[in-house]
Design an enzyme around this catalytic site. Structure first.
Site, PDB file in Angstrom:
ATOM      1  N   ASP A 169      -8.849   0.460   0.050  1.00 14.87           N
ATOM      2  CA  ASP A 169      -7.883  -0.028  -0.935  1.00 14.87           C
ATOM      3  C   ASP A 169      -7.893  -1.541  -0.886  1.00 14.87           C
ATOM      4  O   ASP A 169      -8.008  -2.152   0.173  1.00 14.87           O
ATOM      5  CB  ASP A 169      -6.492   0.537  -0.667  1.00 14.87           C
ATOM      6  CG  ASP A 169      -5.959   0.195   0.708  1.00 14.87           C
ATOM      7  OD1 ASP A 169      -5.251  -0.828   0.842  1.00 14.87           O
ATOM      8  OD2 ASP A 169      -6.229   0.956   1.657  1.00 14.87           O
ATOM      9  N   ASP A 217       3.023   3.000  -4.534  1.00 11.64           N
ATOM     10  CA  ASP A 217       3.081   2.421  -3.186  1.00 11.64           C
ATOM     11  C   ASP A 217       4.545   2.081  -2.911  1.00 11.64           C
ATOM     12  O   ASP A 217       5.072   1.087  -3.411  1.00 11.64           O
ATOM     13  CB  ASP A 217       2.194   1.178  -3.142  1.00 11.64           C
ATOM     14  CG  ASP A 217       2.231   0.459  -1.798  1.00 11.64           C
ATOM     15  OD1 ASP A 217       2.964   0.898  -0.898  1.00 11.64           O
ATOM     16  OD2 ASP A 217       1.522  -0.566  -1.674  1.00 11.64           O
ATOM     17  N   GLU A 225       7.155   1.443   0.110  1.00 12.58           N
ATOM     18  CA  GLU A 225       7.188   1.121   1.539  1.00 12.58           C
ATOM     19  C   GLU A 225       8.153  -0.037   1.776  1.00 12.58           C
ATOM     20  O   GLU A 225       8.968  -0.372   0.928  1.00 12.58           O
ATOM     21  CB  GLU A 225       5.779   0.780   2.018  1.00 12.58           C
ATOM     22  CG  GLU A 225       5.134  -0.367   1.246  1.00 12.58           C
ATOM     23  CD  GLU A 225       3.775  -0.768   1.795  1.00 12.58           C
ATOM     24  OE1 GLU A 225       3.740  -1.182   2.971  1.00 12.58           O
ATOM     25  OE2 GLU A 225       2.772  -0.667   1.046  1.00 12.58           O
TER      26      GLU A 225
END
Length: 271
Positions: A70, A159, A161
């Site tokens: 990534d 994503d 987080e």
């Protein structure tokens, strides 16, 4: 924004992330200028600070696995042919963050991985404290996060987080966080016909969603843990689809494995 074009280690932004995360965990106010600039977040920005030590950058030993990477703006122009020749078969590129940032290297990264033969996809770094989940899903789809059934394009990734700019859970209660995530996922599915992948870490998920288990039946899990095994998974998931296992791999730092052979990566791309 500084760009590191080569090498596995990103010392400057890693140091900033570690210092920021330590201050947040201690409940301290950040010193002036310590917070990174908006748009500078990347997949796994808080993993080392919150989830333990980095493992040796060696791919985990699984019965069937497919290596991936990534990337974000930090990598600049990526040497895709080098990665391909070293066995990397799939890649995700950061497309967007919030509703205020698009990756300036997105075209080279997203199209470059495709051009060398990889199966590719895009990810969105969520900022639940800035706009709604649906608004960010629209921004993501409109700026590279869409999907096409060409057998080479993976569904988009949320994503979700640690917040690199403030409180780890973005100032939201667990119920409000679950609602925000559901809002994003619902809009992404309505726009693309696909269920987005969720990238997260177990400790963040436990703390910030209250161990919510309701997304596991539809949304594949991409687990973040830099260790010799993936550890305990977030509530609801009995297995992971992808695992980000190191931030210090070859050519680009962030390396991952897909939990299956290449034909399973193709199956996810095809839906």
């Amino acid at each position: 924004m500084p760009v590191h074009r080569s090498g596995p280690v990103r010392p400057r932004h890693l140091a900033v992330a570690l210092a920021l995360s330590a201050a947040l965990l201690a409940g301290l106010s950040l010193p002036a200028g310590a917070a990174p600039a908006r748009g500078s977040a990347y997949m796994g920005i808080g993993v080392l600070a919150h989830d333990g030590q980095e493992a040796a950058p060696t791919a985990p030993s699984l019965a069937a696995q497919t290596e991936g990477v990534d990337v974000s703006g930090y990598q600049g122009d990526v040497a895709w042919s080098t990665l391909w020749s070293n066995g990397v078969k799939w890649a995700y590129t950061k497309a967007t963050e919030g509703t205020y940032y698009t990756n300036p290297y997105f075209a080279q990264q997203y199209n470059g991985s495709y051009s060398v033969g990889m199966i590719r996809g895009a990810y969105h770094f969520a900022t639940p404290d800035t706009t709604s989940g649906a608004t960010q899903a629209d921004y993501f789809v409109d700026h590279g996060g869409g999907w096409s059934k060409d057998g080479r394009t993976l569904p988009g990734v949320l994503d979700i987080e640690w917040n690199p700019y403030g409180a780890s859970c973005y100032g939201k209660s667990t119920a409000a966080m679950v609602s925000w995530i559901a809002d994003f996922l619902s809009r992404y599915r309505s726009r693309t016909g696909r269920d987005a992948v969720i990238y997260t870490a177990t400790s963040w998920w436990t703390s910030c969603t209250g161990s919510y288990a309701g997304f596991a039946s539809a949304n594949p899990l991409w687990i973040a843990r830099y260790a010799s095994d993936a550890g305990t998974l977030p509530a609801g998931w009995s297995y992971y689809t992808m695992w980000q296992y190191t931030s210090s791999g070859p050519t680009v730092g962030d390396h991952d494995v897909f939990n299956g052979a290449l034909d399973r990566v193709v199956a996810l791309a095809n839906g």
